[in-house]
Design an enzyme around this catalytic site. Structure first.
Site, PDB file in Angstrom:
ATOM      1  N   GLU A  17      -5.521  -8.145  -1.392  1.00 29.48           N
ATOM      2  CA  GLU A  17      -6.222  -7.995  -0.113  1.00 29.48           C
ATOM      3  C   GLU A  17      -7.667  -7.644  -0.391  1.00 29.48           C
ATOM      4  O   GLU A  17      -7.947  -6.762  -1.199  1.00 29.48           O
ATOM      5  CB  GLU A  17      -5.635  -6.857   0.743  1.00 29.48           C
ATOM      6  CG  GLU A  17      -4.341  -7.173   1.425  1.00 29.48           C
ATOM      7  CD  GLU A  17      -3.889  -6.048   2.359  1.00 29.48           C
ATOM      8  OE1 GLU A  17      -4.739  -5.381   2.974  1.00 29.48           O
ATOM      9  OE2 GLU A  17      -2.666  -5.844   2.445  1.00 29.48           O
ATOM     10  N   GLU A  77       0.833  -1.218   0.000  1.00 30.56           N
ATOM     11  CA  GLU A  77       0.000   0.000   0.000  1.00 30.56           C
ATOM     12  C   GLU A  77       0.862   1.261   0.000  1.00 30.56           C
ATOM     13  O   GLU A  77       0.826   2.054   0.947  1.00 30.56           O
ATOM     14  CB  GLU A  77      -0.928  -0.007   1.214  1.00 30.56           C
ATOM     15  CG  GLU A  77      -1.941  -1.138   1.171  1.00 30.56           C
ATOM     16  CD  GLU A  77      -3.027  -1.019   2.228  1.00 30.56           C
ATOM     17  OE1 GLU A  77      -2.771  -0.432   3.289  1.00 30.56           O
ATOM     18  OE2 GLU A  77      -4.145  -1.514   1.984  1.00 30.56           O
TER      19      GLU A  77
HETATM   20  P1  P53 Z   1      -7.095  -3.455   9.489  1.00 28.82           P
HETATM   21  C1  P53 Z   1      -6.472   1.261   6.425  1.00 28.82           C
HETATM   22  C2  P53 Z   1      -7.254   1.348   5.294  1.00 28.82           C
HETATM   23  C3  P53 Z   1      -7.090   0.429   4.268  1.00 28.82           C
HETATM   24  C4  P53 Z   1      -6.121  -0.557   4.378  1.00 28.82           C
HETATM   25  O1  P53 Z   1      -6.788  -3.233   7.944  1.00 28.82           O
HETATM   26  C5  P53 Z   1      -5.329  -0.626   5.495  1.00 28.82           C
HETATM   27  C6  P53 Z   1      -5.510   0.280   6.521  1.00 28.82           C
HETATM   28  C7  P53 Z   1      -4.681   0.235   7.745  1.00 28.82           C
HETATM   29  O2  P53 Z   1      -5.516   0.023   8.824  1.00 28.82           O
HETATM   30  O3  P53 Z   1      -4.352  -1.552   5.614  1.00 28.82           O
HETATM   31  C8  P53 Z   1      -4.370  -2.782   4.926  1.00 28.82           C
HETATM   32  O4  P53 Z   1      -6.165  -4.491   9.963  1.00 28.82           O
HETATM   33  C9  P53 Z   1      -3.035  -3.408   5.237  1.00 28.82           C
HETATM   34  C10 P53 Z   1      -3.111  -4.576   6.176  1.00 28.82           C
HETATM   35  C11 P53 Z   1      -4.307  -4.417   7.089  1.00 28.82           C
HETATM   36  C12 P53 Z   1      -5.560  -4.446   6.249  1.00 28.82           C
HETATM   37  O5  P53 Z   1      -5.534  -3.427   5.282  1.00 28.82           O
HETATM   38  O6  P53 Z   1      -6.865  -2.123  10.119  1.00 28.82           O
HETATM   39  O7  P53 Z   1      -2.262  -3.730   4.108  1.00 28.82           O
HETATM   40  O8  P53 Z   1      -1.884  -4.658   6.853  1.00 28.82           O
HETATM   41  O9  P53 Z   1      -4.364  -5.366   8.096  1.00 28.82           O
HETATM   42  C13 P53 Z   1      -6.836  -4.320   7.057  1.00 28.82           C
HETATM   43  O10 P53 Z   1      -8.516  -3.888   9.551  1.00 28.82           O
END
Ligand code: P53
Length: 473
Positions: free
Chosen positions: A373, A178
């Protein structure tokens, strides 16, 4: 409408959210290792100075789900679901504990050797992120993180070491997780601590430039080490930014905001600073320091494919009063879209937005895409040794349908790895409570619990999806 036979189905995790063992095997500390969990997390992400002084000593990234020790049994479960690919990251401070050493830590290298071999035992292709929110803490404290050009050299050295070492085991690589997160959570993305009297945009885009050059240098090294056997990807936190209304001002605003996110990928994929940056930088007061060779490197070493995370679309208005109000729950500061439902964490749910995003990404770059993701963070209840997570199945089914529609639209898609295929520590909250997995891990926010793994209802569902290559959703 069907997916290619060799479509790469699988799941994704990141070292710092799963491995734990944060001081074992010679590992140094990563910047995430000093962050707290829960409410304080958000505050610390935006005010990292306090975190650096306090050095919170919480459980999350220190023990996480103990994947460092349990990876064999966990990968066995992924294999049971039929994973063709498994995305994880290499912890930079496991390989270079401080980040600026000349020689790598052999124990760290051995760990990933064993891990990737374990994947191949089941015919699973590793997809490896080189840097996922875990720049060595020492590089933050001593050099100021990615604001310092020195980091390019350290990153390049690290990338070369892992390319050489794993060239027979890993084909797919992502240079930075990201990469646009640098603009939203600059500490996560770049170890940046920005003072109030500094021009934050100047610092962030300068750090971005360093990462972009580092990404090109890594791609150059990859070509030299393993030619076209390596596939190098960039990685965007994607999600189209919609206009709040059909007023032309709103549409223009959304075009500009989207450019600011695409900016990173425009450079990594097309190989040059896009024309719109001239004005954007002027208006933000950004004046980039470049070295003579930078532009040539960016031009010559572009990525092979475009990977991205997709959780939600976003929404923006040109009217500052509207834009100030009613935000939805994550790092992007999006407005609430009245047509969308939200998750328990306020993240908007928009499967069609995935199709929109895929179409736009493919139109823009015409390189293969990879969804690395996607998923739903939810509170799960373990009952009778399982979780009836129909809400997760529904979320994924709707997204997969739209993904397949996009493929039918003509988008070239390499694969899909759902986020957090096994429960892990949340990046944004640092907690266990926000779960994404097909596999439940018995640990709570404080790290209490047996750590035992249980299959959720979605486990068998996803297994069927993979088995039928998406025909049965
Ligand atoms: P969590 C914010 C918005 C979009 C993606 O996030 C993000 C985040 C960070 O919070 O991160 C990605 O665990 C990232 C992962 C993360 C996942 O999204 O806050 O690449 O490391 O765990 C989900 O729910």
């Amino acid at each position: 409408m069907s997916l290619p036979k060799d479509f790469l189905w699988g799941g994704a995790i990141a070292a710092n959210q799963a491995e734990g063992a944060y001081q074992e095997g010679g590992k140094g500390r990563a910047l995430v290792d000093i962050l707290p969990a829960g409410k304080e997390r958000w505050e610390a992400l935006y005010n990292p100075k306090k975190a650096l002084e306090t050095k919170y000593d919480y459980y999350p990234s220190h023990r996480a789900i103990n994947f460092y020790h349990t990876y064999k049994e966990d990968i066995k479960l992924f294999a049971e679901m039929g994973f063709k690919v498994f995305r994880t990251s290499i912890s930079w401070p496991r390989i270079f504990p401080n980040g600026d050493e000349l020689e790598p830590n052999q124990e760290g290298l051995k760990f990933y050797d064993d891990l990737f071999s374990e994947c191949h035992k089941y015919g699973m292709e590793p997809l490896v992120t080189i840097n996922h929110f875990d720049t060595p803490l020492y590089l933050v404290e001593k050099y100021g993180g990615w604001r310092n050009r020195k980091l390019i050299e350290y990153y390049e050295r690290y990338a070369k070491v892992v390319f050489e070492r794993y060239k027979d085991k890993v084909r797919y690589w992502l240079t930075f997780n990201e990469i646009n997160m640098l603009l939203h959570i600059p500490f996560f993305g770049g170890g940046l601590i920005i003072d109030d009297d500094e021009n934050a945009d100047q610092i962030k885009f300068q750090a971005a430039h360093h990462q972009l050059v580092a990404s090109s240098l890594a791609t150059k090294a990859a070509r030299e080490i393993n030619g076209s056997n390596f596939k190098i990807g960039c990685m965007l936190a994607a999600g189209e930014i919609y206009p709040y209304s059909c007023h032309p001002h709103d549409l223009l605003k959304s075009v500009k905001e989207n450019q600011k996110q695409y900016f990173f990928i425009d450079v990594q994929s097309r190989g040059a600073y896009p024309s719109y940056t001239k004005r954007m930088f002027r208006e933000l007061g950004v004046n980039l320091q470049m070295e003579a060779d930078d532009e040539r490197l960016l031009k010559e070493y572009t990525v092979d494919f475009i990977s991205f995370s997709y959780y939600s679309s976003r929404l923006t208005s040109a009217d500052p009063a509207i834009n100030a109000g009613n935000k939805s729950g994550n790092a992007f500061g999006s407005l609430r879209n009245p047509y969308l439902e939200v998750s328990e964490w306020g993240w908007q749910i928009d499967p069609i937005g995935l199709r929109v995003t895929m179409n736009n990404l493919y139109d823009r770059y015409q390189k293969p895409l990879f969804i690395v993701e996607n998923g739903l963070g939810a509170v799960d209840k373990l009952e009778n040794e399982t979780v009836e997570d129909d809400y997760r199945i529904d979320y994924m089914r709707e997204h997969l349908k739209q993904m397949m529609e996009a493929v039918d639209d003509g988008v070239d898609l390499l694969g899909y790895t759902s986020w957090g295929c096994i429960d892990l520590v949340s990046a944004g909250s640092g907690e266990m409570k926000k779960r994404y997995g097909f596999i439940y891990v018995d640990l709570d926010n404080e790290g209490n619990g047996t750590g035992k793994r249980y299959k959720k209802k979605s486990f068998d569902w996803y297994k069927k999806v993979i088995e039928t290559n998406g025909e049965e959703l």
